[in-house]
Design a protein around this motif. Sequence first.
Motif, PDB file in Angstrom:
ATOM      1  N   GLY A  17       0.769  -1.234   0.000  1.00  0.00           N
ATOM      2  CA  GLY A  17       0.000   0.000   0.000  1.00  0.00           C
ATOM      3  C   GLY A  17       0.797   1.279   0.000  1.00  0.00           C
ATOM      4  N   HIS A  18       2.121   1.199  -0.073  1.00  0.00           N
ATOM      5  CA  HIS A  18       2.939   2.405  -0.168  1.00  0.00           C
ATOM      6  C   HIS A  18       2.935   2.939  -1.599  1.00  0.00           C
ATOM      7  N   ARG A  19       3.040   4.250  -1.734  1.00  0.00           N
ATOM      8  CA  ARG A  19       3.368   4.825  -3.041  1.00  0.00           C
ATOM      9  C   ARG A  19       4.885   4.792  -3.137  1.00  0.00           C
ATOM     10  N   ALA A  20       5.397   3.902  -3.963  1.00  0.00           N
ATOM     11  CA  ALA A  20       6.842   3.664  -4.044  1.00  0.00           C
ATOM     12  C   ALA A  20       7.306   3.844  -5.472  1.00  0.00           C
ATOM     13  N   LEU A  21       8.471   4.467  -5.613  1.00  0.00           N
ATOM     14  CA  LEU A  21       9.080   4.673  -6.926  1.00  0.00           C
ATOM     15  C   LEU A  21      10.522   4.209  -6.866  1.00  0.00           C
ATOM     16  N   GLY A  22      10.919   3.424  -7.843  1.00  0.00           N
ATOM     17  CA  GLY A  22      12.321   3.064  -7.991  1.00  0.00           C
ATOM     18  C   GLY A  22      12.959   3.897  -9.076  1.00  0.00           C
ATOM     19  N   ILE A  23      14.227   4.230  -8.891  1.00  0.00           N
ATOM     20  CA  ILE A  23      14.996   4.860  -9.969  1.00  0.00           C
ATOM     21  C   ILE A  23      16.241   4.016 -10.203  1.00  0.00           C
ATOM     22  N   ASP A  24      16.604   3.878 -11.464  1.00  0.00           N
ATOM     23  CA  ASP A  24      17.781   3.107 -11.836  1.00  0.00           C
ATOM     24  C   ASP A  24      18.223   3.585 -13.209  1.00  0.00           C
ATOM     25  N   VAL A  25      19.523   3.596 -13.448  1.00  0.00           N
ATOM     26  CA  VAL A  25      20.034   4.089 -14.722  1.00  0.00           C
ATOM     27  C   VAL A  25      20.021   3.023 -15.808  1.00  0.00           C
ATOM     28  N   THR A  26      19.563   1.821 -15.486  1.00  0.00           N
ATOM     29  CA  THR A  26      19.584   0.716 -16.441  1.00  0.00           C
ATOM     30  C   THR A  26      18.173   0.396 -16.917  1.00  0.00           C
ATOM     31  N   PRO A  27      17.894   0.501 -18.212  1.00  0.00           N
ATOM     32  CA  PRO A  27      16.561   0.168 -18.714  1.00  0.00           C
ATOM     33  C   PRO A  27      16.118  -1.248 -18.355  1.00  0.00           C
ATOM     34  N   ALA A  28      17.047  -2.212 -18.343  1.00  0.00           N
ATOM     35  CA  ALA A  28      16.679  -3.588 -17.995  1.00  0.00           C
ATOM     36  C   ALA A  28      16.172  -3.676 -16.564  1.00  0.00           C
ATOM     37  N   ALA A  29      16.730  -2.878 -15.660  1.00  0.00           N
ATOM     38  CA  ALA A  29      16.267  -2.872 -14.268  1.00  0.00           C
ATOM     39  C   ALA A  29      14.870  -2.274 -14.173  1.00  0.00           C
ATOM     40  N   VAL A  30      14.642  -1.182 -14.880  1.00  0.00           N
ATOM     41  CA  VAL A  30      13.326  -0.539 -14.871  1.00  0.00           C
ATOM     42  C   VAL A  30      12.274  -1.483 -15.443  1.00  0.00           C
ATOM     43  N   ALA A  31      12.621  -2.165 -16.538  1.00  0.00           N
ATOM     44  CA  ALA A  31      11.673  -3.094 -17.156  1.00  0.00           C
ATOM     45  C   ALA A  31      11.345  -4.250 -16.222  1.00  0.00           C
ATOM     46  N   ARG A  32      12.344  -4.782 -15.544  1.00  0.00           N
ATOM     47  CA  ARG A  32      12.081  -5.908 -14.641  1.00  0.00           C
ATOM     48  C   ARG A  32      11.249  -5.459 -13.440  1.00  0.00           C
ATOM     49  N   THR A  33      11.499  -4.249 -12.938  1.00  0.00           N
ATOM     50  CA  THR A  33      10.684  -3.715 -11.843  1.00  0.00           C
ATOM     51  C   THR A  33       9.224  -3.622 -12.263  1.00  0.00           C
ATOM     52  N   ALA A  34       8.977  -3.126 -13.467  1.00  0.00           N
ATOM     53  CA  ALA A  34       7.608  -3.003 -13.956  1.00  0.00           C
ATOM     54  C   ALA A  34       6.941  -4.372 -14.081  1.00  0.00           C
ATOM     55  N   ARG A  35       7.692  -5.373 -14.533  1.00  0.00           N
ATOM     56  CA  ARG A  35       7.120  -6.718 -14.660  1.00  0.00           C
ATOM     57  C   ARG A  35       6.736  -7.292 -13.302  1.00  0.00           C
ATOM     58  N   ARG A  36       7.406  -6.834 -12.245  1.00  0.00           N
ATOM     59  CA  ARG A  36       7.091  -7.329 -10.894  1.00  0.00           C
ATOM     60  C   ARG A  36       5.945  -6.555 -10.257  1.00  0.00           C
ATOM     61  N   GLY A  37       5.420  -5.569 -10.962  1.00  0.00           N
ATOM     62  CA  GLY A  37       4.308  -4.790 -10.428  1.00  0.00           C
ATOM     63  C   GLY A  37       4.716  -3.507  -9.747  1.00  0.00           C
ATOM     64  N   GLY A  38       6.000  -3.117  -9.870  1.00  0.00           N
ATOM     65  CA  GLY A  38       6.471  -1.868  -9.291  1.00  0.00           C
ATOM     66  C   GLY A  38       6.522  -0.756 -10.316  1.00  0.00           C
ATOM     67  N   THR A  39       6.788   0.446  -9.844  1.00  0.00           N
ATOM     68  CA  THR A  39       6.914   1.624 -10.700  1.00  0.00           C
ATOM     69  C   THR A  39       8.348   2.124 -10.627  1.00  0.00           C
ATOM     70  N   ALA A  40       8.959   2.371 -11.777  1.00  0.00           N
ATOM     71  CA  ALA A  40      10.360   2.814 -11.793  1.00  0.00           C
ATOM     72  C   ALA A  40      10.600   3.731 -12.978  1.00  0.00           C
ATOM     73  N   LEU A  41      11.594   4.596 -12.814  1.00  0.00           N
ATOM     74  CA  LEU A  41      12.042   5.501 -13.869  1.00  0.00           C
ATOM     75  C   LEU A  41      13.512   5.234 -14.163  1.00  0.00           C
ATOM     76  N   CYS A  42      13.892   5.385 -15.428  1.00  0.00           N
ATOM     77  CA  CYS A  42      15.294   5.284 -15.819  1.00  0.00           C
ATOM     78  C   CYS A  42      15.932   6.651 -15.583  1.00  0.00           C
ATOM     79  N   ARG A  43      16.511   6.823 -14.408  1.00  0.00           N
ATOM     80  CA  ARG A  43      16.979   8.142 -13.980  1.00  0.00           C
ATOM     81  C   ARG A  43      18.112   7.984 -12.982  1.00  0.00           C
ATOM     82  N   SER A  44      19.076   8.884 -13.016  1.00  0.00           N
ATOM     83  CA  SER A  44      20.104   8.979 -11.981  1.00  0.00           C
ATOM     84  C   SER A  44      19.550   9.773 -10.803  1.00  0.00           C
ATOM     85  N   VAL A  45      20.037   9.468  -9.610  1.00  0.00           N
ATOM     86  CA  VAL A  45      19.624  10.222  -8.429  1.00  0.00           C
ATOM     87  C   VAL A  45      20.025  11.683  -8.539  1.00  0.00           C
TER      88      VAL A  45
END
Length: 242
Positions: free
Chosen positions: A87-115
């Motif tokens: 139930g948290h609003r959670a966002l992942g950031i990672d500079v690797t498109p493969a990481a962002v894609a895998r996060t999305a497949r697991r049901g998470g939300t992520a952006l391809c972005r540097s901190v």
Amino acid sequence: MTAPTASQPPATLGPAWRADPYARALRTGQGPLFLRRTDGWLLPLDVERWCAGTDAADESVLARCRGTVLDIGCGPGRLVAALAGRGHRALGIDVTPAAVARTARRGGTALCRSVFDPLPGERRWNTALLIDGNIGIGGDPGALLERTADLLAPGGRLVAEAAPVEVDERCEVRLDDGRGALGTPFPWARLGRRALLRHAEATGWHTVGSWTVDGRHFAELAPGTSSGATAAGTPAPLGAAS
């Protein structure tokens, strides 16, 4: 190598972490994968654990997360997906498109972005995470800690993981798949528990608590002298998911 200063954020790690060894490991969910230092020393990376579900040590981190959560360097997204499921609003950031894609497949939300890029919700995140060695991002822990403080809302917290050994190291590394494929060089850092707390104090953070689970070391930190912080070494009350 001269480490970047806080006023000059470390260069994005994008080209290095988009390189085939890391992307391939995330796509398959398997290693081997290493960080190779310039002197040839190898640090094994826990690809299989990153791509699996949460374990007891991860659960101790999730229990400290309050409100909105930003996972910095989310990798394949096990923590982001677990937080979303709670139930948290959670966002992942990672500079690797493969990481962002895998996060999305697991049901998470992520952006391809540097901190160090502009990010959504700056100064409004309740919890930030630097897990799985991500205190090393950019090779300058001070700059990373200062940037993370800028992302948190008043009363926000950082949960950071330290190296399992006492070390305070800044170096240049490359990704190595153990089969001859190497990524491009990039700056990295490793901090043991005492070094992490020392760098945190030097950049104005207050230690709320620290703990160890299954050989993994963590600290919960508050920027500045937050009125909600408890005495050093004392776990803060756990908040409800938002």
